[in-house]
Structures are given as structure tokens and as C-alpha cells.
Design an enzyme around this catalytic site. Structure first.
Site, PDB file in Angstrom:
ATOM      1  N   SER A 242      -7.161   2.389  -4.175  1.00  0.00           N
ATOM      2  CA  SER A 242      -5.891   2.885  -3.655  1.00  0.00           C
ATOM      3  C   SER A 242      -4.992   3.406  -4.767  1.00  0.00           C
ATOM      4  O   SER A 242      -4.107   4.216  -4.522  1.00  0.00           O
ATOM      5  CB  SER A 242      -5.140   1.768  -2.921  1.00  0.00           C
TER       6      SER A 242
ATOM      7  N   ASP B  16       1.139   4.150  -2.994  1.00  0.00           N
ATOM      8  CA  ASP B  16       0.756   5.544  -2.759  1.00  0.00           C
ATOM      9  C   ASP B  16       1.905   6.509  -3.029  1.00  0.00           C
ATOM     10  O   ASP B  16       1.709   7.581  -3.614  1.00  0.00           O
ATOM     11  CB  ASP B  16       0.254   5.711  -1.324  1.00  0.00           C
TER      12      ASP B  16
ATOM     13  N   ASP C 167     -22.571   9.521 -11.498  1.00  0.00           N
ATOM     14  CA  ASP C 167     -23.145   8.215 -11.182  1.00  0.00           C
ATOM     15  C   ASP C 167     -22.448   7.660  -9.946  1.00  0.00           C
ATOM     16  O   ASP C 167     -21.384   8.134  -9.540  1.00  0.00           O
ATOM     17  CB  ASP C 167     -23.030   7.248 -12.367  1.00  0.00           C
TER      18      ASP C 167
ATOM     19  N   ASP D  98     -16.554  12.077 -18.785  1.00  0.00           N
ATOM     20  CA  ASP D  98     -17.730  11.366 -18.300  1.00  0.00           C
ATOM     21  C   ASP D  98     -17.614   9.872 -18.630  1.00  0.00           C
ATOM     22  O   ASP D  98     -17.379   9.502 -19.782  1.00  0.00           O
ATOM     23  CB  ASP D  98     -18.983  11.959 -18.944  1.00  0.00           C
ATOM     24  N   ILE D  99     -17.779   9.018 -17.637  1.00  0.00           N
ATOM     25  CA  ILE D  99     -17.720   7.567 -17.823  1.00  0.00           C
ATOM     26  C   ILE D  99     -19.149   7.035 -17.819  1.00  0.00           C
ATOM     27  O   ILE D  99     -19.886   7.236 -16.850  1.00  0.00           O
ATOM     28  CB  ILE D  99     -16.892   6.889 -16.709  1.00  0.00           C
TER      29      ILE D  99
ATOM     30  N   GLU E 150       0.814  -1.215   0.000  1.00  0.00           N
ATOM     31  CA  GLU E 150       0.000   0.000   0.000  1.00  0.00           C
ATOM     32  C   GLU E 150       0.847   1.264   0.000  1.00  0.00           C
ATOM     33  O   GLU E 150       0.637   2.176  -0.803  1.00  0.00           O
ATOM     34  CB  GLU E 150      -0.926   0.007   1.221  1.00  0.00           C
TER      35      GLU E 150
ATOM     36  N   GLY F 103     -23.339  11.990 -16.896  1.00  0.00           N
ATOM     37  CA  GLY F 103     -23.337  12.839 -15.715  1.00  0.00           C
ATOM     38  C   GLY F 103     -22.791  12.095 -14.514  1.00  0.00           C
ATOM     39  O   GLY F 103     -22.071  11.104 -14.637  1.00  0.00           O
TER      40      GLY F 103
END
Length: 606
Positions: free
Chosen positions: A472, A272, A535, A514-515, A268, A533
Site C-alpha cells: 500500500s 494513500d 523477478d 534492478d533489485i 489506509e 532482470g
């Protein structure tokens, strides 16, 4: 919104025991379980000093979003509350220690027999069976009536919040991807990005510049918990392959609660750091390691890191965190605890910090995939549902870019929907129609807010290349975009962005990709679908750095600390959601539906 409790972490001195002293002998029961909560069982445990949080009620939190610059004043308790609680503690031989910048937190620790007398409790050892984690709790506690009216809660008392779950999706990568280019509607994207993501892929997909940041005062913070280690040798080797143009990439380390960054790298922290230092080129980055000497009860250091940063002269301008909880235990047992932690994020936002969290990796089943909710209501995550942070979900693929199925999203059962996202979420609910009716709270705060790529990120851990999936990956990526935008603003003599959401839901909509395909399955359903838009899988979409720069450079000064327009959401329009579906998430949903901020299994979101 309902006023949230403000943590007063007081320091109990181990003085004379016996019946607690108060102006009134009448006790008010503040929390009670008839039976041990599911998933826990009693266990004989050696008990010494217990750490508590005594949270006093705040002055007024109803205007936090519009008044973030004055957050300390809004969350500070009334003088009479301070006096009543302090007098109660002093009469019991307790000298509380002020813990927060607003004076709303006091630290306390007491021996178990004094805690039992003070709170009319019976503290006992319990074990969380799934994780074999032991904790000290009581099934009930009480406060004197003249004190109880000033106290939001005492923690940890009868709150059985499951401990963190740790599950990272990791694959071995044989070698670093070659940089072969192919055409794209966004940029010249390396063809290998369809299988594996590197910093170069993110630069191409999201038009992120590779030129080094230069602004004085810029900064980026990365939260680390659970003994995670970001190894500088791993970073150097990663950058030599992924960003050979970066010749001095490194990071500073800040220790909180005895945190350490020594030793072999872990997944992790490596992810990061490598995708902040490796994407936010030359932005000063700090790994903030939170150890296990926590002063915030059993909040795993989540409160400690925020109270520490809010008291610093120069907190990081951007903070990304890839850990979180399931919201449901908070909603069912301790909504005030979530509200208090959320208000702490607002305080940090008031200092000009953009606070970002990974939304979680369980789709609609919470922070991690969990089939225990099959046939029942969806499980939101926290702090992603806090309205004062920016929650980041995940996508996958390039042409087209679609929702990643693990991307956690949905609606809070604690926090009501903030005005800044009202139009956008109402429009989605109208599009959703009867889909998932009865499984979520239609009046709750919707999340995530935005998203980025989150599948098969190449990282180096202990000299080994790995591929990692999860939100992550996404939160550090979006945080890097924000840090580079801040660099441009600071060099132009403008303020950093601060609290992002009002800007994102208004002017920022046009600068996001936009996905519109994919979903986040869970709880025996297909989850929420991506749509035009906003979601509940990918939020408003993924960033285009150049478009965002054009937006923020035109009016950045108005957006610092959340002062941007909060009422509009671009082209996301005007539909009003029907309230019927919101009743099915149980008692917590009903609270949020009445306008309460409302009614938390912590997980690493890798």
C-alpha cells in the site's frame, strides 16, 4: 486468450412471480457445488431484494492489449446476445438498466423467491466463519438453454468468494524524522531513510522532483474502500512537517455507492493520500470513496468504481488502489468474474488511465500472510494478476535496496502470460530452474511489474504519527511518479502515458533500478528469489524519475493507451520456460496453460 464474460448488471422489477418464461423450457446447469465450500456454513438469514450480475459473452477479447483504443467494441456483446438476454428478462417482467459505457453491463435486483424461480435456485444465508460475514448464495443455478449460450455467468449465485481481510502493519512513531544527509550512489539520501521513509526520502532515492506540477488536465485518483477516511487536517499537519514547501496541498473527494470521507482519519486512506499529495507535488488529486451501497453484487464496489470512471468525460489519468483479493477462489469457482473485472480495467486503460494496484502483502501466500498453504501451491493475488494493470511490489533499504519479504508476487492461474512480458519472464524461469517446481503455473501472467520502497512509511492518522509497512506504500509512490511524468508530457504537448506495461517491459527497463537480492517467503518456502532482470518479487525494479522522463519524452505519443512496443523486454532475454512445473497448481493452472486467460479473499494491502 479465452473470451471473458462481460457484466450485465440488470435491474429486476419485483413483478409477478412464478416459473420463468423462455423460448425453451430446457434448463442448463451453469454452476453447482455438491457441498458447502470450506470456510462457510449455512445460517438463517433474513433475505429481501437480491442484487445480481448477469454477464453476457463478449464479441472478442483476444486482441485487447494491442487494441485498447477500441476496447468498448471488443468487450460489447453480440447484438443477438443482447436481444436474447433482454427478451428473457422482459418476458419475466424485468426491465434491465444499462450500466456500462460499452453496453455490456445491466443491473438487476429481485426478491429471493423470484430469484429462485428465475434461476432454478435455492438462495440461502451462509456465514464465512473466519470473518463472521453473512452472504446469500445458492449451491446451484440454471438458465434456459437458449439464454445460457449468451451468458457468461450470473453473480453472486454459487460463487463463494471470501470477503475482504483487513490487517495493516502499523507502528507508533515518536516524532518526524530529522533530515540528515549522507552520500548515495543514486542521490543525496537522508541517513534517516534507512529507518523511516518520508516523501523527501522517496525524492532522493528515486530522483523525483519537488517542483510543483503545472500542466492543465493532469489528475491522480486514489481508490478508497471499507469506510476509509483521508482527513484533510491530518494531511495539512503531515505536509507541514514532511513537505513545508507545499503551501496548498489538498485533495478533492468523489463519492461512489454512498462513500464518505467524513470523520477521523484512518490508516489506509491517510497513507494513500499523504504519499500522493506529498510526492506528486501540485498534481490535482481525488480521493474516490466507495461506500457499501454496492451495485455490483458482492464485488465490494470494485466494479462500480471502474464503470463509474469509464463513463466520466475526464477520468483520472492515473488511478492507484491498495486493496485486492486472493486469486484462488476466483480460479476455482468463477474465473469469468475475474476476467470481466480485468476487462473493465482495460476499458479504463483505453480512456488513457494508468491503472496501478498494490501486489499484496503475503509473499507467495496471497494478499496477506497465510500459513494455510504450507506444503501446497502458491496463492496469487487479484487484480494484480490482471494483464491490463500495473502491479506494484515492495522493496526496503537504500544501499542496497532489496526485496521486502512481504512483497506478493508470482504467477496467475487465470490469465496467460501476455506477450509484452514473455521474454522477461521466460528469462527468469530459466534462472529459477527447479526452484519451487510444481508450486506455481509456469505459463501464467507474472507479477508484480515494478516496485518501490514499502517499509516504515511515516504517516499521520488522527494526529498521531505512525509507521506503516506494505505494498500500500508502494502503489501510491509509483503512481505519483507516473503523474509527474504525465505533467512533463502534457506541458510538452504530448499525451499521457496510459497503459504502462508495454513501455515498461521494452524501453522502460533501462530506466528502472534492478533489485537482485531478497525473496518473498510463504507457504512453507522461501518463495521466489529476486534476480537480475524481472523477478516475481520486485518485477522489473524501482523507478528513476529522470531516466524514465528521458525514455517517455522521446516517444510518449506512441505509448498512450498501450500502443508502445509489446514484444521486447530490453536486455531480458530469450530463454523458453519448461512447461512441467506449471502442472502443479491444480486444475486452474491447466486452464491457463492452454492459453485461457484462465481460471479472488479481498484485502487491504497496507
Amino acid at each position: 486468450m479465452v473470451a471473458a464474460g462481460l457484466l450485465l448488471l440488470a435491474s429486476f422489477l419485483p413483478l409477478a412471480l412464478g416459473r420463468p418464461s423462455s423460448e425453451s423450457s430446457h434448463l442448463v446447469v451453469r454452476g453447482q457445488h455438491q457441498n458447502v465450500p470450506a470456510g462457510f456454513k449455512p445460517q438463517t438469514t433474513q433475505m429481501g431484494l437480491l442484487h445480481f450480475v448477469v454477464a453476457m459473452k463478449p464479441s472478442n477479447t483476444s486482441g485487447l492489449i494491442k487494441s485498447l483504443l477500441d476496447v468498448d467494441q471488443l468487450v460489447a456483446p453480440q447484438p443477438e446476445s443482447v436481444q436474447a438476454v433482454t427478451n428473457w428478462l422482459n418476458k419475466n417482467g424485468i426491465s434491465p438498466e444499462v450500466y456500462s459505457s460499452a453496453g455490456d453491463l445491466l443491473r438487476i435486483q429481485v426478491p429471493v423467491n423470484q430469484a429462485n424461480a428465475l434461476l432454478n435456485a435455492n438462495f440461502t444465508g451462509y456465514v464465512h466463519e473466519k470473518t463472521n460475514t453473512t452472504m446469500i448464495r445458492t449451491l446451484a443455478y440454471s438458465l434456459p438453454a437458449d439464454v445460457s449460450e449468451h451468458v457468461a455467468f450470473v453473480y453472486p449465485a454459487n460463487q463463494f468468494i471470501p470477503p475482504p481481510a483487513r490487517k495493516a502493519e502499523v507502528r507508533v512513531v515518536d516524532r518526524f524524522p530529522a533530515k540528515k544527509r549522507t552520500g548515495s550512489k543514486r542521490a543525496d539520501v537522508p541517513s534517516q531513510c534507512a529507518q523511516e521513509i518520508t516523501p523527501a526520502c522517496l525524492q532522493a532515492i528515486y530522483n523525483i522532483p519537488a517542483t510543483p506540477a503545472t500542466a492543465a488536465g493532469n489528475s491522480l485518483g486514489v481508490s478508497g474502500f471499507d469506510n476509509e477516511v483521508a482527513n484533510k487536517d491530518d494531511l495539512a499537519d503531515f505536509l507541514s512537517q514532511a513537505r513545508p514547501d507545499i503551501t496548498n496541498g489538498t485533495f478533492a473527494v468523489q463519492s461512489i455507492d454512498g462513500g464518505s470521507d467524513n470523520g477521523q482519519g484512518t490508516t489506509e486512506a491517510s497513507l494513500d493520500i499523504q504519499y500522493t499529495v506529498g510526492v506528486a507535488t501540485n498534481v490535482p488529486t481525488t480521493f474516490i470513496s466507495v461506500g457499501q451501497q454496492n451495485k455490483d453484487g458482492a464485488l465490494e464496489g470494485f466494479l462500480d468504481i471502474i464503470t463509474t470512471l469509464t463513463k466520466q468525460d475526464n477520468p483520472p489519468l492515473v488511478l492507484t488502489t491498495s486493496f485486492g483479493f486472493d486469486e484462488t477462489p476466483f480460479a476455482e469457482q468463477a474465473p469469468e468474474l475475474a476476467e470481466t473485472l480485468c476487462n473493465a480495467y482495460a476499458q479504463l486503460g483505453a480512456r488513457g488511465t494508468s491503472v496501478l494496484f498494490a501486489s499484496g502483502d503475503g509473499g507467495v501466500s496471497g494478499s496477506q500472510a497465510d500459513d494455510s498453504c504450507d506444503g501446497s501451491a502458491f496463492l496469487p493475488t487479484f487484480p494484480a494478476t490482471c494483464p491490463y494493470i500495473t502491479a506494484v511490489g515492495s522493496t526496503q533499504g537504500v544501499n542496497p535496496e532489496t526485496a521486502a519479504p512481504f512483497s506478493a508476487g508470482g504467477f496467475s492461474n487465470i490469465f496467460a502470460r501476455p506477450d509484452y512480458q514473455s521474454d522477461a519472464v521466460d528469462s527468469y524461469l530459466k534462472t529459477l530452474g527447479d526452484t519451487n517446481a510444481g508450486l506455481f503455473n509456469t505459463t501464467g501472467r507474472g507479477y508484480p511489474d515494478v516496485s518501490t520502497q514499502g517499509v516504515q512509511f511515516v504517516i499521520e492518522v488522527a494526529g498521531q504519527l505512525q509507521g506503516v509497512d506494505g505494498t500500500s506504500c508502494s502503489s501510491p509512490t509509483f503512481a505519483s511518479v507516473v503523474a509527474l511524468l504525465n505533467d512533463q508530457l502534457l506541458n510538452a504537448g504530448q499525451k499521457q502515458l496510459g497503459f504502462l506495461n508495454p513501455l515498461l517491459y521494452s524501453k522502460g527497463v533501462a530506466a528502472l533500478n534492478d533489485i537482485t537480492s531478497g525473496s518473498n517467503p510463504g507457504c512453507g518456502t522461501q518463495g521466489f528469489p529476486a534476480a537480475a532482470g524481472w523477478d516475481a518479487v520486485t518485477g522489473l525494479g524501482t523507478p528513476d524519475f529522470q531516466k524514465l522522463l528521458s525514455v517517455v519524452s522521446g516517444g510518449a505519443g506512441d505509448n498512450q493507451a498501450g500502443q508502445g512496443s509489446a514484444g521486447q523486454a530490453g536486455q531480458n532475454a530469450t530463454a523458453t520456460a519448461t512447461g512441467a512445473a506449471g502442472q502443479a497448481t491444480g486444475q486452474a493452472a491447466g486452464q491457463a496453460g492452454k492459453g485461457k486467460k484462465g481460471k479472488g479473499k479481498a484485502a487491504k494491502q497496507a
